[in-house]
Design a protein around this motif. Structure first.
Motif, PDB file in Angstrom:
ATOM      1  N   MET A   4       0.801  -1.218   0.000  1.00  0.00           N
ATOM      2  CA  MET A   4       0.000   0.000   0.000  1.00  0.00           C
ATOM      3  C   MET A   4       0.834   1.269   0.000  1.00  0.00           C
ATOM      4  O   MET A   4       0.346   2.330  -0.362  1.00  0.00           O
ATOM      5  N   TRP A   9       0.717   1.881  -6.187  1.00  0.00           N
ATOM      6  CA  TRP A   9      -0.490   1.353  -5.548  1.00  0.00           C
ATOM      7  C   TRP A   9      -1.766   1.979  -6.116  1.00  0.00           C
ATOM      8  O   TRP A   9      -2.752   1.297  -6.348  1.00  0.00           O
ATOM      9  N   ILE A  13      -2.079  -1.912  -9.435  1.00  0.00           N
ATOM     10  CA  ILE A  13      -2.101  -2.825  -8.295  1.00  0.00           C
ATOM     11  C   ILE A  13      -1.235  -4.054  -8.563  1.00  0.00           C
ATOM     12  O   ILE A  13      -0.532  -4.530  -7.679  1.00  0.00           O
ATOM     13  N   ALA A  17       1.713  -5.110  -6.084  1.00  0.00           N
ATOM     14  CA  ALA A  17       1.682  -6.411  -5.400  1.00  0.00           C
ATOM     15  C   ALA A  17       2.931  -7.220  -5.733  1.00  0.00           C
ATOM     16  O   ALA A  17       3.587  -7.773  -4.839  1.00  0.00           O
ATOM     17  N   ILE A  47      -8.131  -8.112  -3.172  1.00  0.00           N
ATOM     18  CA  ILE A  47      -8.101  -6.651  -3.063  1.00  0.00           C
ATOM     19  C   ILE A  47      -9.361  -6.119  -3.719  1.00  0.00           C
ATOM     20  O   ILE A  47      -9.648  -6.431  -4.879  1.00  0.00           O
ATOM     21  N   ARG A  49     -11.207  -2.775  -4.914  1.00  0.00           N
ATOM     22  CA  ARG A  49     -11.029  -1.354  -5.202  1.00  0.00           C
ATOM     23  C   ARG A  49     -12.197  -0.929  -6.093  1.00  0.00           C
ATOM     24  O   ARG A  49     -12.304  -1.366  -7.232  1.00  0.00           O
TER      25      ARG A  49
END
Length: 99
Positions: A4, A9, A13, A17, A47, A49
């Motif tokens: 994060m 980020w 992603i 990651a 995750i 989002r």
């Protein structure tokens, strides 16, 4: 927190990651107290989002989703295990120099 706080980020992603996982892996390998020769690890992560769901898994682990159908909770596989004895995973391991 590695992931994060990664500069990508907010926009990428997958890169955040992958970079965070690689950094933690490097730290584990360099830790003399952990015998990494014959040990392993797994990771499962989901995750969320906005309206997107991203699944990440490493090793013999998986992410499941629960969905209500006719008043019952039904599990649905979201990611697939990376079992070392499956043919595709064996090929990947050997190609990467593993055994």
């Amino acid at each position: 927190m590695e992931m994060m706080s990664h500069p990508s980020w907010g926009t990428d992603i997958k890169r955040a990651a992958a970079d965070a996982i690689a950094k933690v892996e490097h730290q584990v390998i360099r830790n003399f107290r952990i015998d990494t020769e014959f040990s392993g690890t797994t990771l499962s992560m989901a995750i969320i989002r906005g309206n997107k769901l991203i699944g990440v898994n490493i090793g013999d682990s998986r992410v499941l989703l629960g969905q209500e159908e006719d008043g019952k909770l039904v599990a649905e596989e979201f990611t697939h295990d990376h079992k070392p004895d499956s043919p595709g995973e064996q090929e990947r391991i050997i190609a990467a120099g593993g055994r």
